[in-house]
Design an enzyme around this catalytic site. Structure first.
Site, PDB file in Angstrom:
ATOM      1  CB  CYS A  99      -1.018  -0.014   1.136  1.00  0.00           C
ATOM      2  SG  CYS A  99      -0.711  -1.095   2.499  1.00  0.00           S
ATOM      3  NE  ARG A 128       2.144  -9.828   4.832  1.00  0.00           N
ATOM      4  CZ  ARG A 128       0.842  -9.766   4.581  1.00  0.00           C
ATOM      5  NH1 ARG A 128       0.029 -10.648   5.136  1.00  0.00           N
ATOM      6  NH2 ARG A 128       0.359  -8.837   3.773  1.00  0.00           N
ATOM      7  CD  GLN A 146      -0.275  -9.022  -0.285  1.00  0.00           C
ATOM      8  OE1 GLN A 146       0.249  -7.953  -0.548  1.00  0.00           O
ATOM      9  NE2 GLN A 146      -1.088  -9.181   0.733  1.00  0.00           N
ATOM     10  CG  ASP A 148      -1.786  -5.759  -2.693  1.00  0.00           C
ATOM     11  OD1 ASP A 148      -2.977  -5.723  -2.343  1.00  0.00           O
ATOM     12  OD2 ASP A 148      -0.885  -5.141  -2.103  1.00  0.00           O
ATOM     13  CG  HIS A 150      -3.537  -0.587  -2.610  1.00  0.00           C
ATOM     14  ND1 HIS A 150      -2.447  -1.390  -2.872  1.00  0.00           N
ATOM     15  CD2 HIS A 150      -3.852  -0.775  -1.311  1.00  0.00           C
ATOM     16  CE1 HIS A 150      -2.106  -2.022  -1.759  1.00  0.00           C
ATOM     17  NE2 HIS A 150      -2.936  -1.673  -0.803  1.00  0.00           N
ATOM     18  CE  LYS A 229     -11.344  -8.082   8.616  1.00  0.00           C
ATOM     19  NZ  LYS A 229     -10.104  -8.848   8.840  1.00  0.00           N
ATOM     20  CG  HIS A 275      -6.052  -1.547   1.706  1.00  0.00           C
ATOM     21  ND1 HIS A 275      -4.696  -1.292   1.741  1.00  0.00           N
ATOM     22  CD2 HIS A 275      -6.644  -0.534   2.380  1.00  0.00           C
ATOM     23  CE1 HIS A 275      -4.483  -0.166   2.416  1.00  0.00           C
ATOM     24  NE2 HIS A 275      -5.655   0.308   2.808  1.00  0.00           N
TER      25      HIS A 275
END
Length: 403
Positions: A99, A128, A146, A148, A150, A229, A275
């Site tokens: 992000c 992580r 990911q 991913d 945004h 979420k 997200h």
């Protein structure tokens, strides 16, 4: 009875030489040639499906100086899960998520309301620092990719963006024959932001879910501290539940980073960030897929789309015929594996089956003479004869799939 070995992705990964792990980098997969084909085939489908939905593909650095993570709040709330590094006496951290990078991209230039929504999408490789005791094959790792995204939008665009994401999720998971459920998590006791923003965000999610028409479970007070979420959960072949993607509405980071856009009156306004990930971890999803399909993956993501077994491995005419259409298939990203060892025909056919190829082609003099192929379809569990040209077109269509 199905062998249990075909229902454990770790055993399949080793048997099919897809991936490996090393004690020198625990929880970080090494993707071998066959596994890299599989991973890239899956990413290719995801990539095309995003581009057709007006997402913009981006790439961002693997680490940033710690002051960036202090602004985002990750340093305070997530530091113990992040890998540190020192570069020229400055503290850096490997990214656990993407992000802040996407926010920097947004702020690279001034944005008008006419440009919103902006949908950044990345195959973000993140790290992580999971405890070694919980690492488990591809399911729990320290390094993963990911899918991913945004989405940066205006408040009035929020509902439609959520609905569009839900449609995307349904399309992708249905393609792989997964049933899923939806959890909606509302404002927790400890949260930031105004009551007005929380109410708007929750109403937008509820309205989108209502229009989507699928039942969902309400988890009261289980939202993120910065916004409500949606979580997407599936059950695998062992009836274990996995959370895949999520949709999170965020008013916090736009405020922390002072994100702005110019509205239709020329005034600065603060956007909203959504997200969003659909599969979450590509690695974990591949592990689930391997067990779901017992190793025989759909043609479009299989490491090899076609296994070819010449009846006579020393036949010059058969091998010339095979090599000719193999080259054409490779031009279309269709991978072929030829089983032409000195083993018997039955043994070579058996080897091609043990390697979990979805399509197996046995080529003899009749096929060469008739310009055809004899196909054993392991997914449909049927055999058929087909002309070479029509089968090449079939494979091209399979590899061009989008969801």
């Amino acid at each position: 009875m199905q062998k249990m070995n075909d229902m454990d992705h770790r055993i399949l990964g080793k048997k099919l030489e897809l991936f490996m792990f090393s004690e020198l980098s625990p929880g970080m997969a090494f993707w071998l040639p066959q596994g890299s084909k599989l991973k890239n085939n899956l990413k290719n489908i995801i990539y095309k499906s995003h581009i057709l939905r007006d997402y913009e593909y981006v790439e961002s650095p693997a680490m940033m100086e710690d002051k960036m993570w202090k602004i985002s709040g990750h340093y305070e709330n997530y530091k113990e899960n992040m890998f540190p590094s020192i570069v020229e006496k400055k503290d850096y951290l490997l990214k656990p998520m993407n992000c802040p990078m996407h926010i920097l991209m947004y702020q690279n230039s001034k944005k008008s309301y006419k440009e919103l929504p902006i949908r950044y999408f990345e195959f973000g490789q993140v790290h992580r620092n999971e405890l070694s005791g919980v690492l488990h094959g591809l399911f729990r790792v320290r390094e993963f990719v990911q899918d991913d995204s945004h989405i940066i939008c205006m408040p009035e665009q929020l509902e439609n963006e959520i609905l569009s994401i839900l449609d995307f999720i349904k399309s992708l998971l249905s393609f792989f024959d997964f049933e899923y459920r939806i959890d909606f998590s509302s404002r927790p006791d400890k949260s930031i932001g105004s009551d007005e923003n929380w109410e708007k965000a929750e109403n937008s999610i509820k309205n989108a879910l209502s229009k989507f028409g699928q039942e969902y479970q309400l988890n009261e007070g289980d939202g993120a501290f910065y916004g409500p979420k949606i979580d997407i959960k599936i059950k695998d072949i062992h009836k274990r539940e996995w959370q895949l993607g999520s949709i999170q509405v965020d008013y916090n980071l736009p405020q922390r980073f002072n994100m702005k856009y110019i509205d239709n009156e020329g005034k600065e306004k603060q956007p909203i960030i959504i997200h969003r990930a659909i599969l979450g971890s590509i690695e974990r999803f591949i592990g689930i897929l391997l067990e779901h399909y017992k190793g025989v993956l759909p043609v479009c993501i299989s490491p090899n789309q076609l296994a070819i077994v010449p009846i006579a491995s020393n036949s010059q005419s058969q091998m010339q015929y095979i090599e000719k259409f193999k080259k054409e298939l490779l031009l279309h990203n269709i991978n072929v594996k030829i089983y032409n060892s000195d083993d018997s025909l039955n043994r070579r056919i058996k080897n091609s089956e043990n390697d979990k190829n979805p399509l197996i082609c046995v080529v003899g003099d009749n096929e060469v003479r008739e310009n055809s192929l004899n196909i054993r379809d392991k997914l449909k569990k049927e055999n058929y004869q087909v002309s070479l040209n029509s089968f090449i077109e079939y494979l091209k269509n399979e590899m061009d799939v989008v969801v």
